[in-house]
Design a protein around this motif. Structure first.
Motif, PDB file in Angstrom:
ATOM      1  N   ALA A 149      39.532  49.721  78.120  1.00 16.71           N
ATOM      2  CA  ALA A 149      37.967  50.768  77.171  1.00 16.71           C
ATOM      3  C   ALA A 149      37.531  51.350  77.777  1.00 16.71           C
ATOM      4  N   ALA A 150      37.160  52.695  77.166  1.00 14.47           N
ATOM      5  CA  ALA A 150      36.791  53.537  77.240  1.00 14.47           C
ATOM      6  C   ALA A 150      34.889  52.948  77.425  1.00 14.47           C
ATOM      7  N   VAL A 151      34.135  53.626  78.760  1.00 14.43           N
ATOM      8  CA  VAL A 151      32.696  53.436  78.899  1.00 14.43           C
ATOM      9  C   VAL A 151      32.206  54.652  78.502  1.00 14.43           C
ATOM     10  N   VAL A 152      31.635  54.286  77.138  1.00  9.19           N
ATOM     11  CA  VAL A 152      30.621  55.560  77.166  1.00  9.19           C
ATOM     12  C   VAL A 152      28.880  54.952  77.562  1.00  9.19           C
ATOM     13  N   PRO A 153      28.456  56.045  78.158  1.00  9.71           N
ATOM     14  CA  PRO A 153      27.181  56.075  78.582  1.00  9.71           C
ATOM     15  C   PRO A 153      26.002  55.612  77.563  1.00  9.71           C
ATOM     16  N   CYS A 154      24.755  55.637  76.987  1.00  9.30           N
ATOM     17  CA  CYS A 154      24.323  56.070  76.350  1.00  9.30           C
ATOM     18  C   CYS A 154      22.714  56.038  76.937  1.00  9.30           C
ATOM     19  N   LEU A 200      12.644  61.254  68.794  1.00  8.34           N
ATOM     20  CA  LEU A 200      12.913  60.374  70.129  1.00  8.34           C
ATOM     21  C   LEU A 200      14.836  60.571  69.808  1.00  8.34           C
ATOM     22  N   LYS A 201      15.090  60.891  71.677  1.00  5.93           N
ATOM     23  CA  LYS A 201      16.808  61.057  71.259  1.00  5.93           C
ATOM     24  C   LYS A 201      17.696  60.065  71.977  1.00  5.93           C
ATOM     25  N   VAL A 202      19.054  60.008  71.430  1.00  4.99           N
ATOM     26  CA  VAL A 202      19.610  59.306  72.013  1.00  4.99           C
ATOM     27  C   VAL A 202      21.583  60.100  72.220  1.00  4.99           C
ATOM     28  N   ALA A 203      21.189  60.458  73.702  1.00  9.24           N
ATOM     29  CA  ALA A 203      22.400  61.329  74.467  1.00  9.24           C
ATOM     30  C   ALA A 203      23.382  59.989  75.020  1.00  9.24           C
ATOM     31  N   TYR A 204      24.447  60.523  74.263  1.00  3.78           N
ATOM     32  CA  TYR A 204      26.232  59.944  74.663  1.00  3.78           C
ATOM     33  C   TYR A 204      26.956  60.922  75.498  1.00  3.78           C
ATOM     34  N   GLY A 205      26.918  60.393  76.713  1.00  7.29           N
ATOM     35  CA  GLY A 205      27.949  61.357  77.488  1.00  7.29           C
ATOM     36  C   GLY A 205      29.549  60.913  77.344  1.00  7.29           C
ATOM     37  N   LYS A 206      30.114  61.724  78.803  1.00  6.90           N
ATOM     38  CA  LYS A 206      31.648  61.889  78.720  1.00  6.90           C
ATOM     39  C   LYS A 206      32.156  60.064  79.099  1.00  6.90           C
ATOM     40  N   PRO A 207      33.064  59.935  78.404  1.00  3.99           N
ATOM     41  CA  PRO A 207      33.895  58.631  78.463  1.00  3.99           C
ATOM     42  C   PRO A 207      33.681  58.617  81.150  1.00  3.99           C
ATOM     43  N   ILE A 208      33.165  57.540  80.974  1.00  7.65           N
ATOM     44  CA  ILE A 208      33.369  57.270  81.899  1.00  7.65           C
ATOM     45  C   ILE A 208      34.385  56.755  82.735  1.00  7.65           C
ATOM     46  N   ASP A 209      35.235  57.561  83.744  1.00 12.61           N
ATOM     47  CA  ASP A 209      36.474  56.820  84.916  1.00 12.61           C
ATOM     48  C   ASP A 209      36.292  56.221  85.763  1.00 12.61           C
ATOM     49  N   ILE A 210      36.926  54.601  85.325  1.00 14.45           N
ATOM     50  CA  ILE A 210      36.970  53.854  86.437  1.00 14.45           C
ATOM     51  C   ILE A 210      38.394  53.134  86.709  1.00 14.45           C
ATOM     52  N   TYR A 247      27.915  51.426  89.598  1.00 14.48           N
ATOM     53  CA  TYR A 247      28.465  52.887  89.188  1.00 14.48           C
ATOM     54  C   TYR A 247      28.147  53.032  87.763  1.00 14.48           C
ATOM     55  N   ILE A 248      27.877  52.708  86.458  1.00 18.26           N
ATOM     56  CA  ILE A 248      27.739  52.759  85.768  1.00 18.26           C
ATOM     57  C   ILE A 248      26.340  53.041  85.466  1.00 18.26           C
ATOM     58  N   MET A 249      25.567  52.313  85.883  1.00  7.50           N
ATOM     59  CA  MET A 249      24.337  52.856  85.865  1.00  7.50           C
ATOM     60  C   MET A 249      23.459  53.855  85.867  1.00  7.50           C
ATOM     61  N   GLU A 250      24.204  53.840  87.147  1.00  8.96           N
ATOM     62  CA  GLU A 250      24.126  55.456  87.389  1.00  8.96           C
ATOM     63  C   GLU A 250      24.618  56.500  87.031  1.00  8.96           C
ATOM     64  N   GLU A 251      24.947  56.953  85.814  1.00  8.28           N
ATOM     65  CA  GLU A 251      26.010  57.581  85.092  1.00  8.28           C
ATOM     66  C   GLU A 251      24.484  57.662  84.271  1.00  8.28           C
ATOM     67  N   ILE A 252      24.583  56.359  83.463  1.00 11.76           N
ATOM     68  CA  ILE A 252      23.316  56.135  82.448  1.00 11.76           C
ATOM     69  C   ILE A 252      21.507  56.778  83.133  1.00 11.76           C
ATOM     70  N   GLU A 263      30.230  62.920  69.099  1.00 10.27           N
ATOM     71  CA  GLU A 263      31.387  63.762  69.875  1.00 10.27           C
ATOM     72  C   GLU A 263      32.347  62.982  71.014  1.00 10.27           C
ATOM     73  N   ASN A 264      31.192  62.790  71.937  1.00  8.51           N
ATOM     74  CA  ASN A 264      32.259  61.762  72.992  1.00  8.51           C
ATOM     75  C   ASN A 264      32.604  60.126  73.019  1.00  8.51           C
ATOM     76  N   ILE A 265      32.002  59.843  72.418  1.00 11.63           N
ATOM     77  CA  ILE A 265      32.387  58.601  71.506  1.00 11.63           C
ATOM     78  C   ILE A 265      33.847  58.507  70.446  1.00 11.63           C
ATOM     79  N   PRO A 266      34.576  57.543  71.383  1.00  5.57           N
ATOM     80  CA  PRO A 266      36.074  58.022  70.825  1.00  5.57           C
ATOM     81  C   PRO A 266      36.152  57.358  69.996  1.00  5.57           C
ATOM     82  N   LYS A 267      37.114  58.142  68.540  1.00  2.00           N
ATOM     83  CA  LYS A 267      37.142  57.220  67.021  1.00  2.00           C
ATOM     84  C   LYS A 267      37.394  55.905  67.466  1.00  2.00           C
ATOM     85  N   THR A 268      38.748  56.250  68.181  1.00  2.00           N
ATOM     86  CA  THR A 268      39.675  55.142  67.956  1.00  2.00           C
ATOM     87  C   THR A 268      39.297  54.454  69.566  1.00  2.00           C
TER      88      THR A 268
END
Length: 196
Positions: free
Chosen positions: A137-142, A154-164, A180-185, A27-32
């Motif tokens: 663009a919204a930046v979504v960590p996975c 196997l788990k695939v986790a999506y985080g909330k969009p990162i505010d940059i 910064y993005i890699m640390e969020e991942i 649900e953290n992935i923007p639909k549009t």
């Protein structure tokens, strides 16, 4: 025939039961709108797994060598992949990626550039920071939490969009934003690894 949809359906039928894939945070992935999906990289199977675990059609950057074979290259192009030279300093690929985001599509990136076979998350290349800074663009960590083993979860986790936005305002360097993005991942990976 839309080869992307066919491939996505086929991969879903194969990989979901084979790796008992569990998806968290879809649900953290923007639909549009434009979105960058940034994932760690542990296997050659990562791109299709990221592709089947979210609702967006993703355009992936893929290493240039894969396109040298005409058959494989032709298939990759039809499933929304495009080539980039190693190091993510390929101006044509960077321009193509920005065009994709400007058209409100989803761009899939593995910032480490190559697979990390030890399971650790390595340092990301500056290209991801470039895309994040030069687009809205919204930046979504996975985080892909493996390893890949037949019939093992196997788990695939999506985080909330990162505010940059603050990094954009400060005109930070691409590498700083990438770090910064890699640390969020890493944090996403750690949280969901501990949860099991």
């Amino acid at each position: 025939m839309d080869l992307y949809k066919v491939g996505k359906a086929l991969c879903s039928v194969i990989f979901y039961p084979l790796y008992r894939i569990k998806v968290v945070g879809k649900e953290n992935i923007p639909k549009t709108g434009p979105v960058i999906i940034c994932s760690n990289h542990i296997s050659n199977v990562d791109p299709p797994v990221v592709g089947i675990t979210n609702s967006r059609n993703i355009y992936f950057l893929a290493k240039e060598e894969l396109f040298k074979n005409k058959v494989i290259g032709g298939i990759l192009k039809r499933v929304h992949a495009f080539p980039i030279k190693r190091g993510m300093r390929d101006r044509n690929a960077l321009r193509k990626g920005l065009d994709i985001l400007n058209e409100n599509h989803a761009l899939g990136l593995f910032p480490e550039g190559s697979r990390q076979k030890n399971g650790e998350i390595g340092r990301g290349l500056a290209g991801i920071g470039f895309f994040a800074l030069r687009s809205q663009a919204a930046v979504v960590p996975c985080a892909i939490i493996g390893p890949y083993r037949k019939f093992k979860p196997l788990k695939v986790a999506y985080g909330k969009p990162i505010d940059i936005q603050s990094y954009r305002d400060e005109k930070a360097s691409a590498q700083v934003v990438t770090d910064y993005i890699m640390e969020e991942i890493r944090q996403l990976h750690k949280i969901h690894s501990e949860k099991g």
